[in-house]
Design a protein around this motif. Sequence first.
Motif, short mmCIF file in Angstrom:
data_model
loop_
_atom_site.label_atom_id
_atom_site.label_comp_id
_atom_site.label_asym_id
_atom_site.label_seq_id
_atom_site.Cartn_x
_atom_site.Cartn_y
_atom_site.Cartn_z
N LEU A 159 0.85 -1.19 0.00
CA LEU A 159 0.00 0.00 0.00
C LEU A 159 0.89 1.24 0.00
CD1 LEU A 159 -2.47 -0.95 2.92
CD2 LEU A 159 -2.73 -1.47 0.48
N VAL A 160 0.55 2.20 -0.86
CA VAL A 160 1.29 3.47 -0.92
C VAL A 160 0.28 4.60 -1.15
CG1 VAL A 160 3.39 2.38 -1.85
CG2 VAL A 160 1.69 3.36 -3.41
N THR A 161 0.78 5.84 -1.09
CA THR A 161 -0.06 7.00 -1.40
C THR A 161 0.62 7.85 -2.46
OG1 THR A 161 0.91 8.16 0.49
CG2 THR A 161 -1.24 7.17 0.83
N GLU A 162 -0.18 8.40 -3.35
CA GLU A 162 0.36 9.21 -4.44
C GLU A 162 1.11 10.44 -3.92
OE1 GLU A 162 -2.85 10.20 -7.04
OE2 GLU A 162 -3.31 8.11 -7.53
N VAL A 212 0.93 6.17 4.54
CA VAL A 212 -0.15 5.19 4.55
C VAL A 212 -0.28 4.51 5.90
CG1 VAL A 212 1.17 3.16 3.80
CG2 VAL A 212 -1.22 3.43 3.08
N ASP A 213 0.78 4.51 6.72
CA ASP A 213 0.73 3.72 7.97
C ASP A 213 -0.13 4.36 9.05
OD1 ASP A 213 2.46 5.71 8.87
OD2 ASP A 213 3.94 4.33 9.71
N ILE A 214 -0.75 5.47 8.76
CA ILE A 214 -1.73 6.05 9.67
C ILE A 214 -3.15 5.88 9.11
CG2 ILE A 214 -1.84 8.40 8.73
CD1 ILE A 214 -1.54 9.43 11.58
N VAL A 215 -3.22 5.32 7.91
CA VAL A 215 -4.49 5.20 7.17
C VAL A 215 -4.99 3.75 7.12
CG1 VAL A 215 -5.63 5.54 4.94
CG2 VAL A 215 -3.92 7.19 5.73
N ALA A 216 -4.12 2.86 6.69
CA ALA A 216 -4.53 1.47 6.47
C ALA A 216 -3.35 0.54 6.66
CB ALA A 216 -5.10 1.29 5.06
N THR A 217 -3.64 -0.68 7.08
CA THR A 217 -2.62 -1.71 7.19
C THR A 217 -3.24 -3.06 6.86
OG1 THR A 217 -0.89 -2.62 8.61
CG2 THR A 217 -3.00 -2.14 9.66
N ILE A 218 -2.38 -4.06 6.69
CA ILE A 218 -2.82 -5.39 6.28
C ILE A 218 -2.49 -6.36 7.41
CG2 ILE A 218 -2.69 -7.15 4.47
CD1 ILE A 218 -1.42 -5.01 2.64
N PRO A 219 -3.44 -6.67 8.28
CA PRO A 219 -3.14 -7.57 9.39
C PRO A 219 -2.86 -9.00 8.95
CG PRO A 219 -5.48 -7.10 9.32
CD PRO A 219 -4.83 -6.20 8.31
N THR A 220 -3.55 -9.44 7.90
CA THR A 220 -3.30 -10.73 7.28
C THR A 220 -3.58 -10.56 5.79
OG1 THR A 220 -5.58 -11.44 7.70
CG2 THR A 220 -3.91 -12.12 9.30
N PRO A 221 -2.94 -11.34 4.93
CA PRO A 221 -3.18 -11.20 3.50
C PRO A 221 -4.67 -11.28 3.17
CG PRO A 221 -1.27 -12.59 3.86
CD PRO A 221 -1.88 -12.34 5.22
N GLY A 222 -5.13 -10.33 2.36
CA GLY A 222 -6.52 -10.28 1.95
C GLY A 222 -7.42 -9.47 2.86
#
Length: 345
Positions: A159-162, A212-222
């Motif tokens: 995940l990234v941000t523009e 992005v690390d204040i917006v969204a994260t992936i706790p497990t794939p999917g």
Amino acid sequence: MTWRMPHEGDPHERTWMAFPAVGPTLGDDPAEQERFYAAWTAVANAVVEFEPVTILVDPAEGTRARRMLAPEIEIVETPVDEFWFRDHGPTFVVDDERPGVLGAVDWIFNGWGAPEWASWEKAAEHARFTAGLVGAEVVTSLLVNEGGGIHVDGEGTVLVTETVQLDPRRNRFADRARVEAELARTIGATKVVWLPRGLTRDYDDFGTNGHVDIVATIPTPGRLLLHAQNDPEHPDFAVTCGLRAILEQETDAAGRAFDIIDLPAPATIRDHEGFVDYSYVNHLVVNGGIIACGFGEEAADARAREILEAAYPGRRAVTVDARQIFAGGGGIHCITQQQPAVATR
């Protein structure tokens, strides 16, 4: 060789940090300086209950650090100016074809876009310095990037941000294709999920321009944990609704649609400077635990712990007051960096 950034929930060798030092972030107010020292110390002391911690300390701060930090925390003295280790330290990677080999991506760090107030010359050396301490292979990159500007699932999704990787103050000549190629080379990304922006406060002078690390994260794939600002008075109400709509149409590296879990913000929406970006998404996953941000709201902090423990089964969430860290422009995830445990034959 093929480098891959492991998921944050994979086993760690240790967590790395840097201790506050005199500079623009620490400021000139003695009371606020003490709050910075206390906040960083509280995080380090919480993490070491779960896994080893090594912290870079400026020689001028050595006596204070040894007095405040738990005795089992390893202190390494080296020059420090900025102390947001996630951003200026190495991003650790592994090579699945060479068990036991650890890599350390050395992004170019320019103080989050070279703002006039920033001082980062010492911090920019920390990635290579740390790699030398642990015997990691340095993975050199010409991309201006920070660890808080990426989140991975360990299986190719990032995940990234523009407004970070394509920020002209960072990467003047970059486009999506060039950024994606570099993320593939350095951290093994095969699917880059681009978000248009981050949270509102993050665009202030001391912000990162949309990490992005204040917006969204992936706790497990999917699966995604997504910051949810539910107060319509806050500008991030519209921002997070928009981000959710985008992510609902996205897929990960395996082609899966994301299962999105909202992680609601606390009730506080303002401080003395304006709208806050208080976010429980900015947590650190450690061996057997989660170091969660706290904001002085017992019910909201408890709700966040419940959501986080459900998202990371088998881990115990611990809350550390993060208000002073957020006042400085980030959160618990921003001041820490995990070193993965590498597999050996």
